[in-house]
Design an enzyme around this catalytic site. Structure first.
Site, mmCIF file in Angstrom:
data_model
loop_
_atom_site.group_PDB
_atom_site.id
_atom_site.type_symbol
_atom_site.label_atom_id
_atom_site.label_comp_id
_atom_site.label_asym_id
_atom_site.label_seq_id
_atom_site.Cartn_x
_atom_site.Cartn_y
_atom_site.Cartn_z
ATOM 1 N N GLY A 10 0.791 -1.229 -0.148
ATOM 2 C CA GLY A 10 0.025 -0.091 0.081
ATOM 3 C C GLY A 10 0.700 1.429 0.010
ATOM 4 N N SER A 11 1.958 1.240 0.155
ATOM 5 C CA SER A 11 2.866 2.333 0.393
ATOM 6 C C SER A 11 3.174 3.084 -0.832
ATOM 7 C CB SER A 11 4.300 1.792 0.975
ATOM 8 O OG SER A 11 5.199 2.878 0.804
ATOM 9 N N ALA A 12 2.797 4.316 -1.024
ATOM 10 C CA ALA A 12 3.227 5.001 -2.147
ATOM 11 C C ALA A 12 4.460 4.879 -2.711
ATOM 12 C CB ALA A 12 2.702 6.577 -2.226
#
Length: 218
Positions: A10-12
């Site tokens: 989920g980490s951009a």
């Protein structure tokens, strides 16, 4: 040997690295790092990254963290297409400026606004939302007359910024249609960045699912 990428889907910033790797043509060995289980706090991980953050890479014993540093490293060591990170000092400076703007202004302001409400249960701060919208206005202005973030060709900056903009877009806190240049650019990026669905969109949707789950618990 593939480069190990310690990441969270989920980490951009992690997704920015994945998009850049696909653009440069670098194979990554994805190592999902469960932060809730403290997998980033083990002695082995801290040896690689004393700051114990993701993304972190292990390129056959060379350790590096901070997504934008990783992105430029991947090109500097493995890149072949000069247009992705031009040797020309002025053109490269524009790519760097966009990367630093993403890190220090755009994504920073998104985090300042969104993370305290989702992860800390704090009420939304309208002033911080205004600061995020201001940053989006800056980026929209930068894109005037420019097909991509740093000119007429896709670059490393597009990989990083597309990860950030997709995150802002997917959680729906700002109506991006108000920013015509960003909307046009983002659509181009989704079509032009290699492996966009696997490298970025699935993770963005995972982030949205987590945010929706946490907001329901609050």
């Amino acid at each position: 040997m593939p480069i190990d990428l310690y990441y969270v889907p989920g980490s951009a910033p992690c997704r920015g690295v994945q998009l850049a790797a696909a653009l440069v043509g670098v194979e990554l060995n994805l190592k999902h790092t469960d932060l809730m289980k403290g997998e980033h706090m083990t002695p082995e991980f801290i040896k690689m990254n004393p700051q114990h953050t993701v993304p972190t890479i292990d390129d056959n014993g060379f350790y590096l963290h901070e997504s934008r540093a990783i992105i430029t490293y991947l090109f500097n060591k493995y890149g072949k297409e000069d247009s992705q990170y031009p040797k020309d000092a002025e053109k490269r400076a524009i790519v760097d400026q966009r990367l630093y703007f993403d890190m220090g202004t755009l994504y920073q302001r998104f985090g300042d606004y969104f993370y305290p409400t989702i992860f800390g249960g704090q009420p939304a701060d309208p002033e911080k939302l205004k600061k995020l919208e201001e940053a989006l206005g800056y980026f929209d202005k930068m894109l005037e007359g420019s097909e991509y973030a740093a000119g007429s060709s896709i670059t490393l900056a597009d990989a990083s910024l597309a990860a950030s903009i997709s995150t802002i877009d997917v959680v729906g806190i700002v109506d991006l249609s108000k920013y015509q240049n960003i909307t046009s650019w983002f659509n181009k990026c989704k079509a032009a960045l290699p492996d966009y669905e696997e490298a970025n969109n699935k993770g963005a949707l995972a982030f949205k699912a987590l945010a929706d789950h946490l907001s329901k618990k609050a």
